[in-house]
Design a protein around this motif. Structure first.
Motif, PDB file in Angstrom:
ATOM      1  N   PRO A  92       0.770  -1.351  -0.035  1.00 33.45           N
ATOM      2  CA  PRO A  92      -0.126  -0.077  -0.040  1.00 33.45           C
ATOM      3  C   PRO A  92       0.792   1.203   0.145  1.00 33.45           C
TER       4      PRO A  92
ATOM      5  N   MET B 185       1.631   1.967  -3.576  1.00 33.39           N
ATOM      6  CA  MET B 185       0.542   2.284  -4.008  1.00 33.39           C
ATOM      7  C   MET B 185       0.109   3.834  -3.737  1.00 33.39           C
TER       8      MET B 185
ATOM      9  N   LEU C  45       4.020  -0.171   8.986  1.00 36.76           N
ATOM     10  CA  LEU C  45       2.836  -0.904   8.675  1.00 36.76           C
ATOM     11  C   LEU C  45       1.613  -0.137   9.302  1.00 36.76           C
TER      12      LEU C  45
ATOM     13  N   ALA D 246       0.331   1.422   6.422  1.00 35.71           N
ATOM     14  CA  ALA D 246       0.094   0.608   5.309  1.00 35.71           C
ATOM     15  C   ALA D 246      -0.934  -0.463   5.579  1.00 35.71           C
ATOM     16  N   SER D 247      -0.883  -0.978   6.864  1.00 40.75           N
ATOM     17  CA  SER D 247      -1.875  -2.044   7.185  1.00 40.75           C
ATOM     18  C   SER D 247      -2.991  -1.681   7.781  1.00 40.75           C
ATOM     19  N   SER D 248      -3.340  -0.341   8.144  1.00 38.57           N
ATOM     20  CA  SER D 248      -4.484   0.146   8.884  1.00 38.57           C
ATOM     21  C   SER D 248      -5.509   0.434   7.726  1.00 38.57           C
ATOM     22  N   ARG D 249      -6.703   0.610   8.314  1.00 37.87           N
ATOM     23  CA  ARG D 249      -7.679   1.119   7.361  1.00 37.87           C
ATOM     24  C   ARG D 249      -7.377   2.249   6.671  1.00 37.87           C
ATOM     25  N   GLY D 250      -7.723   2.292   5.305  1.00 39.21           N
ATOM     26  CA  GLY D 250      -7.273   3.349   4.555  1.00 39.21           C
ATOM     27  C   GLY D 250      -6.251   3.032   3.734  1.00 39.21           C
ATOM     28  N   HIS D 251      -5.526   1.902   4.285  1.00 36.08           N
ATOM     29  CA  HIS D 251      -4.226   1.614   3.584  1.00 36.08           C
ATOM     30  C   HIS D 251      -3.501   2.613   2.701  1.00 36.08           C
ATOM     31  N   HIS D 252      -3.522   2.479   1.303  1.00 32.84           N
ATOM     32  CA  HIS D 252      -2.759   3.161   0.347  1.00 32.84           C
ATOM     33  C   HIS D 252      -2.997   4.644   0.584  1.00 32.84           C
TER      34      HIS D 252
ATOM     35  N   PRO E 190      -3.686  -4.748  -7.747  1.00 37.33           N
ATOM     36  CA  PRO E 190      -3.690  -5.126  -6.449  1.00 37.33           C
ATOM     37  C   PRO E 190      -5.139  -5.204  -6.022  1.00 37.33           C
TER      38      PRO E 190
END
Lengths: 439, 152
Positions: free
Chosen positions: A115, A118, A251, A254-260, A318
């Motif tokens: 993400p 991205m 992360l 990048a790994s949370s809600r909303g990512h990119h 993706p």
């Protein structure tokens, strides 16, 4: 045997100052962190996989390769997962086989900083090398990352505690902000800990950007982000006052809600900071050559990860061709995993699919990934038992030399393994095509 | 069985964050996930809980975390000041991944962080990695290796 300046093949930092003393039954390391040392100890571990296994039974190397090629050639939607603990050269061969067979290809970036990449494609990244940060940065912002745990030598080699050319005072001349919902060990070194509510990174960055533009953020900002106005003001002031600031994103973004979108706004925030001072943003990438996969796929096929070759041309999407999505939709019918621990890192629904389909692993230890695999081809440690190129987390290529040999003679490196496999795959594919043409 | 305090709750909705720790990293990177299963359990099969939430849950030894699809995993409970109220932390590993969902928002990256889950006190036990994976993933598939070996 003694070796100096060895490159560590563990996290994305590729530390190249490791000292190794190798005897017949032990490995002594200096400079390596806890994770690095654990990896070097694998050279002399008792559980190392040194023989090919087919369905749990020992098999000859040729037999294991033949069976692997059979599975891949006969699959309708084979997936090639190029893990990060190997060299660019090996990944390039893997990607070539995937293209030849019209499969899908992905790497560790997909479950890591995919993400962030991205976000980079959306906003553009103001980046720098680690050396620049060491020599110039007087403000380090650790956003959603915890280098004290994930990159133990990060702060001492490249950021907070390092003495650089223009930062010879070391930590005395630098300030640290940690943005993290939990009080992680990195916070011990922080001048300011911004303890936001989980998943409110986007809102927090948005408020900071508004403040940098000299306007008032929305009155609900404290309630939404969980951060007081006082802390927000202090952070905005620290950002404006510094000479060279670095945002290290982890992360948490990048790994949370909303990512990119989190990553994209973090990069736009960096653009905004550049109106006041020099500011850069770098991703704290966690797995060895994970940046290398993005680079290799980008310079061979134009896209950083999640590529499908089924129509003869590389297609990037993706969420569709990425590993977790393709597996959880149940469309993958064979999987080859090189030097990655998918059994231990994918969510349940994706691992359930791995348990149902034929899976081949190029693997060094009997861990969670080997547990899921039907065929195991013993792996070689790049940077220890064979040479190769790694991309560091700042996308600088580092050439890793070898200092010993693998404990078997059927392959010299993972690249060699895949090249041998490719020859058999070509032969079997030609046979299959001829058979189908006859019918 | 001690009497329940008025402030205690049966279960609560909480935000789960997962992430790496250096000790869990040493086990994973060193390839010791099964070779040192006890160490792996020690470093990855626990749940950090804020002291107030810990008291509200009835000062548990073990907790069960359940996601919106009903997948659940049992972990050791740890009371720590590092967490805010309403959120817990579980290190990366096979235990955390049971409840991590494959919802990727079209990015390929699962919801490893900031995931709404239910948490409740329970009596254990925390499963070792081999048993956990056999139980969760090998429903009837007899062709995978290690399965038979694990039964010996």
């Amino acid at each position: 045997m003694t070796c100096t300046d060895v490159t560590c093949p563990v996290c994305g930092m590729s530390c190249d100052d490791i000292y190794i003393e190798l005897t017949d039954d032990a490995v002594l390391t200096k400079n390596a962190c806890l994770m690095g040392d654990a990896k070097f100890q694998e050279l002399r571990s008792h559980h190392r996989l040194t023989k090919p296994l087919v369905h749990g039974e020992e098999a000859s190397w040729d037999e294991a390769l033949e069976k692997t090629a059979d599975i891949l050639v006969n699959a309708k939607r084979p997936f090639f997962f190029m893990g990060s603990e190997t060299s660019n050269e090996a990944m390039a061969v893997g990607i070539e086989i995937a293209e030849y067979l019209g499969g899908l290809v992905d790497g560790n970036a997909t479950i890591c900083h995919g993400p962030t990449i991205m976000g980079l494609q959306l906003s553009g990244q103001v980046g720098s090398t680690l050396g620049e940060c060491k020599n110039r940065a007087d403000l380090n912002i650790y956003w959603g990352c915890n280098p004290a745990d994930s990159h133990p030598r990060h702060m001492s080699r490249h950021s907070q505690f390092a003495r650089g050319f223009w930062t010879e005072q070391g930590f005395k001349g630098r300030k640290v902000i940690v943005v993290d919902p939990r009080r992680s060990p990195t916070c011990e070194a922080a001048d300011l800990h911004v303890q936001l509510k989980p998943g409110k990174d986007h809102e927090l960055i948005d408020a900071l950007m508004t403040m940098l533009r000299g306007e008032e953020p929305h009155p609900t900002v404290e309630e939404v982000t969980g951060v007081s106005r006082e802390t927000l003001n202090k952070m905005a002031e620290m950002v404006k006052e510094c000479k060279f600031g670095v945002i290290w994103v982890g992360l948490g973004i990048a790994s949370s809600r909303g990512h990119h979108y989190n990553a994209a706004i973090a990069m736009r925030f960096t653009h905004e900071c550049n109106k006041f001072t020099k500011f850069v943003i770098n991703a704290n990438r966690g797995h060895c050559n994970v940046a290398g996969f993005n680079q290799v796929l980008a310079w061979t096929h134009g896209f950083p990860f999640a590529v499908d070759f089924s129509r003869g041309i590389p297609r990037y999407q993706p969420g569709e061709y990425s590993c977790v999505d393709a597996l959880s939709r149940g469309e993958v019918d064979a999987m080859i995993v090189m030097c990655a621990n998918l059994g231990g890192h994918l969510p349940k629904k994706a691992v359930e699919r791995l348990a149902k389909i034929p899976m081949i692993a190029i693997e060094t230890s009997p861990g969670t990934n080997a547990f899921m695999s039907d065929i195991i081809l013993p792996g070689v440690f790049d940077g220890m038992e064979c040479e190769g190129t790694f991309y560091r987390m700042d996308n600088v290529p580092i050439y890793a030399r070898s200092f010993t040999k693998p404990p078997f003679d059927f392959t010299e490196s993972n690249e060699h393994t895949l090249k041998q496999l490719f020859e058999i795959v070509k032969k079997k594919k030609a046979e299959k095509d001829a058979r189908e043409a006859k019918q | 069985m001690p009497e329940r305090q008025s402030s205690e709750v049966d279960d609560m909705e909480i935000t789960l964050n997962t992430g790496s720790t250096v000790y869990q990293g040493a086990i994973i990177k060193g390839g010791k996930t099964f070779a040192d299963a006890e160490g792996y359990m020690r470093e990855a099969a626990y749940c950090n809980i804020n002291p107030e939430d810990f008291d509200a849950l009835g000062r548990p030894w073990f907790v069960r975390i359940t996601n919106e699809y009903g997948d659940s995993v049992v972990l050791r409970a740890k009371k720590t000041n590092t967490q805010q109220r309403g959120e817990v932390f579980v290190p990366r590993g096979v235990w955390a991944n049971i409840v991590v969902t494959v919802y990727t928002e079209s990015t390929g990256s699962p919801t490893y962080k900031n995931l709404k889950v239910d948490i409740e006190k329970c009596n254990g036990p925390v499963l070792d990695p081999v048993t956990l994976m056999r139980q969760e993933y090998f429903g009837g598939n007899m062709h995978k290796i290690w399965k038979e070996k694990a039964e010996d």
